[in-house]
Design a protein around this motif. Structure first.
Motif, short mmCIF file in Angstrom:
data_model
loop_
_atom_site.label_atom_id
_atom_site.label_comp_id
_atom_site.label_asym_id
_atom_site.label_seq_id
_atom_site.Cartn_x
_atom_site.Cartn_y
_atom_site.Cartn_z
N GLY A 219 46.93 -27.99 -41.48
CA GLY A 219 46.19 -29.12 -42.03
C GLY A 219 47.06 -30.27 -42.46
N SER A 220 48.27 -29.97 -42.94
CA SER A 220 49.18 -31.04 -43.34
C SER A 220 49.56 -31.90 -42.15
CB SER A 220 50.43 -30.45 -44.00
OG SER A 220 51.19 -29.71 -43.06
N MET A 221 49.77 -31.28 -40.99
CA MET A 221 50.07 -32.04 -39.79
C MET A 221 48.85 -32.80 -39.29
SD MET A 221 53.26 -31.83 -39.14
CE MET A 221 53.40 -31.98 -40.94
N THR A 222 47.68 -32.21 -39.51
CA THR A 222 46.46 -32.89 -39.08
C THR A 222 46.27 -34.20 -39.84
OG1 THR A 222 45.42 -30.75 -38.62
CG2 THR A 222 43.97 -32.65 -38.76
N VAL A 223 46.41 -34.15 -41.17
CA VAL A 223 46.18 -35.37 -41.94
C VAL A 223 47.26 -36.42 -41.71
CG1 VAL A 223 44.80 -34.23 -43.71
CG2 VAL A 223 47.27 -34.30 -43.96
N VAL A 224 48.50 -35.97 -41.47
CA VAL A 224 49.57 -36.92 -41.15
C VAL A 224 49.25 -37.66 -39.86
CG1 VAL A 224 51.97 -37.07 -40.37
CG2 VAL A 224 51.43 -35.77 -42.42
N THR A 225 48.81 -36.94 -38.84
CA THR A 225 48.48 -37.58 -37.57
C THR A 225 47.20 -38.39 -37.66
OG1 THR A 225 47.43 -35.49 -36.89
CG2 THR A 225 49.69 -35.87 -36.18
N VAL A 226 46.26 -37.93 -38.47
CA VAL A 226 45.01 -38.69 -38.63
C VAL A 226 45.28 -40.06 -39.23
CG1 VAL A 226 42.91 -38.81 -40.03
CG2 VAL A 226 43.38 -36.77 -38.70
N LYS A 227 46.13 -40.12 -40.24
CA LYS A 227 46.45 -41.41 -40.86
C LYS A 227 47.11 -42.34 -39.85
CE LYS A 227 48.70 -43.73 -44.70
NZ LYS A 227 47.52 -44.58 -44.89
N ALA A 228 48.00 -41.78 -39.02
CA ALA A 228 48.66 -42.60 -38.00
C ALA A 228 47.64 -43.13 -36.99
CB ALA A 228 49.74 -41.78 -37.30
N VAL A 229 46.77 -42.26 -36.50
CA VAL A 229 45.77 -42.67 -35.51
C VAL A 229 44.81 -43.69 -36.11
CG1 VAL A 229 43.84 -41.87 -34.10
CG2 VAL A 229 45.96 -40.55 -34.17
N ALA A 230 44.31 -43.40 -37.33
CA ALA A 230 43.36 -44.32 -37.97
C ALA A 230 44.00 -45.66 -38.25
CB ALA A 230 42.84 -43.70 -39.26
N GLY A 231 45.26 -45.66 -38.73
CA GLY A 231 45.95 -46.92 -39.02
C GLY A 231 46.20 -47.74 -37.78
N MET A 232 46.60 -47.10 -36.68
CA MET A 232 46.85 -47.83 -35.44
C MET A 232 45.56 -48.37 -34.84
SD MET A 232 49.86 -45.46 -33.75
CE MET A 232 50.37 -46.67 -32.52
N LEU A 233 44.48 -47.61 -34.96
CA LEU A 233 43.19 -48.10 -34.48
C LEU A 233 42.72 -49.29 -35.30
CD1 LEU A 233 41.20 -44.81 -33.74
CD2 LEU A 233 41.99 -46.50 -32.08
N MET A 234 42.93 -49.24 -36.62
CA MET A 234 42.52 -50.35 -37.48
C MET A 234 43.30 -51.62 -37.14
SD MET A 234 40.50 -51.37 -39.82
CE MET A 234 39.83 -49.80 -40.38
N LEU A 235 44.60 -51.49 -36.93
CA LEU A 235 45.40 -52.65 -36.55
C LEU A 235 44.96 -53.19 -35.19
CD1 LEU A 235 49.05 -51.70 -37.63
CD2 LEU A 235 47.54 -53.40 -38.66
N SER A 236 44.61 -52.31 -34.27
CA SER A 236 44.15 -52.75 -32.95
C SER A 236 42.84 -53.51 -33.07
CB SER A 236 43.98 -51.54 -32.02
OG SER A 236 45.22 -50.86 -31.84
N ILE A 237 41.93 -53.04 -33.92
CA ILE A 237 40.66 -53.73 -34.13
C ILE A 237 40.89 -55.10 -34.76
CG2 ILE A 237 38.50 -53.66 -35.44
CD1 ILE A 237 38.56 -50.62 -35.13
N GLN A 238 41.89 -55.19 -35.63
CA GLN A 238 42.20 -56.46 -36.29
C GLN A 238 42.93 -57.44 -35.39
OE1 GLN A 238 44.36 -55.19 -39.76
NE2 GLN A 238 42.51 -54.64 -40.91
N GLY A 239 43.34 -57.01 -34.19
CA GLY A 239 43.95 -57.92 -33.23
C GLY A 239 45.38 -57.60 -32.86
N THR A 240 46.03 -56.69 -33.60
CA THR A 240 47.40 -56.29 -33.27
C THR A 240 47.35 -54.99 -32.48
OG1 THR A 240 48.14 -57.27 -35.36
CG2 THR A 240 49.71 -55.87 -34.20
N LEU A 241 47.32 -55.08 -31.18
CA LEU A 241 47.10 -53.92 -30.32
C LEU A 241 48.24 -52.92 -30.47
CD1 LEU A 241 45.18 -52.73 -28.21
CD2 LEU A 241 46.61 -53.78 -26.44
N GLN A 242 47.86 -51.65 -30.71
CA GLN A 242 48.84 -50.58 -30.87
C GLN A 242 48.63 -49.45 -29.86
OE1 GLN A 242 51.31 -50.71 -33.30
NE2 GLN A 242 50.54 -52.78 -33.66
N LEU A 243 47.62 -49.56 -29.02
CA LEU A 243 47.26 -48.45 -28.13
C LEU A 243 48.22 -48.32 -26.95
CD1 LEU A 243 43.37 -48.79 -28.04
CD2 LEU A 243 44.83 -47.57 -29.67
N HIS A 244 49.11 -49.27 -26.75
CA HIS A 244 50.06 -49.15 -25.65
C HIS A 244 51.31 -48.37 -26.05
CE1 HIS A 244 51.27 -52.72 -27.94
NE2 HIS A 244 52.51 -52.50 -27.50
#
Length: 369
Positions: A213-238
């Motif tokens: 679970g500790s690895m799950t939440v660490v990766t979830v924060k990374a995925v959620a943060g990168m998605l949020m930045l991509s939605i705001q206009g700073t693309l991170q999906l590449h």
């Protein structure tokens, strides 16, 4: 002479400007923390209601002669919709607030579940019996609320942008690599004793769950943060790191659900709930502190008050689960006591946003009525 005077005036104006920027940044950090905390609380409340609705649907169908399958009822689909809505809120909260704040807030699920369980109790009772029987639940809910308040008030204020470069830098930092080495060795040892030596202690199984679970939440924060930045206009999906984190998030959530399912078949759900919450929250906060440096720059008072909030929340969850009875099949009303263990634990797990969806199709759940 005029140039010297102009430079002197500029130097005199620098401190107020710097102070204003610092105050603005602190205010913005607090607002982000508040948004993340509110999203997490909302998500856990909605998920708790959704689980109760779905359990109510299973109980009603099992206790009646209705030939319909559970997925053909409106109640079950309403529960599914609310669960997805709640999980979306929890997932989004990781993009705003530090991991160390979001993880302990899963105690909100226990508070909501306890209240729903008391409201929908099935027996007739007298006021004296009610207070004597549920006094631990009331005290536990009060302590959990106090602990949650302290967590939100004294949570870390680290708000680093989850860009691909920042996440990669954290991933290859020596503190995290050392932490990963210790965690992998510990996980392998626990798995060896569990599989080869039949060490089926609840602590052993839930430690395996907590490490995953500790690895799950660490990766979830990374995925959620990168998605949020991509939605705001700073693309991170590449960035390749996004997909690495996404795969790790799904894989650890699936294996975590598998171990929880095994634990639910051997131990009482109340024991798994309290021990699982304490272990998973502690390990997840440690992982967040190492990977995201959540407590870097925090003063000793804030760290001690945050730790106190965690301890109070732990005690509250323990008292709430301590008062639960063993499952009684086919209860006519909603009761958290009769909820299948894997669904009940789902509300406590820090990575519940993924593991709940996995457990929804667990054969154990579907065959327990």
């Amino acid at each position: 002479m005029d140039g010297v005077l102009g430079a002197a005036l500029q130097l005199q104006q620098l401190p107020p400007t710097s102070s204003a920027d610092s105050a603005s940044e602190a205010s913005f950090s607090y607002k982000e923390n508040l948004i993340g905390a509110l999203l997490a609380i909302f998500g856990h409340l909605v998920v708790s209601i959704a689980l109760n609705l779905q359990k109510y649907c299973h109980i009603r169908l099992a206790g009646s002669k209705d030939p319909r399958a559970y997925f053909k009822t409106k109640t079950w689909w309403l529960g599914l919709f609310l669960m997805l809505l709640g999980e979306l809120g929890v997932f989004a909260s990781y993009a705003f607030a530090p991991l160390s704040l979001i993880v302990p807030l899963s105690a909100v699920s226990m508070i909501a579940s306890a209240i729903i369980g008391i409201i929908f109790i099935k027996e007739k009772w007298k006021p004296k019996d009610f207070l004597r029987r549920y006094v631990l639940s009331f005290v536990g809910c009060g302590l959990a609320i106090v602990g949650t308040y302290l967590l939100v008030t004294f949570a870390p204020n680290s708000h680093e942008k989850m860009t691909g470069e920042n996440i990669t830098r954290h991933l290859v930092s020596w503190p995290f690599l050392l932490y990963m080495l210790v965690e992998i060795v510990l996980f392998c040892l626990l798995l060896y004793f569990y599989k080869e030596k039949n060490a089926n202690s609840v602590v052993v199984i839930l430690l395996l769950v907590a490490l995953l679970g500790s690895m799950t939440v660490v990766t979830v924060k990374a995925v959620a943060g990168m998605l949020m930045l991509s939605i705001q206009g700073t693309l991170q999906l590449h960035y390749p790191i996004f997909y690495v984190m996404l795969v790790c998030m799904v894989a650890t959530a699936v294996y975590q659900a598998a171990f929880l399912s095994q634990a639910s078949q051997m131990y009482d759900s109340s024991l798994i709930a309290s021990v699982g919450y304490i272990l998973s929250t502690t390990v997840a906060i440690t992982a967040g502190a190492v990977f995201y440096l959540d407590f870097l720059g925090e003063d000793a008072l804030h760290i001690c008050m945050f730790a106190l909030g965690c301890l109070i929340a732990f005690l509250g969850v323990f008292l709430i689960t301590r008062n639960r009875k063993k499952s009684i099949p086919f209860e006519p009303y909603i009761s958290m006591d009769a909820m299948p263990a894997c669904l009940c634990i789902a509300t406590l797990c820090p990575s519940s946003h993924l593991t709940q969806l996995v457990r929804m199709v667990c054969k154990t759940c579907m065959t327990r009525g």
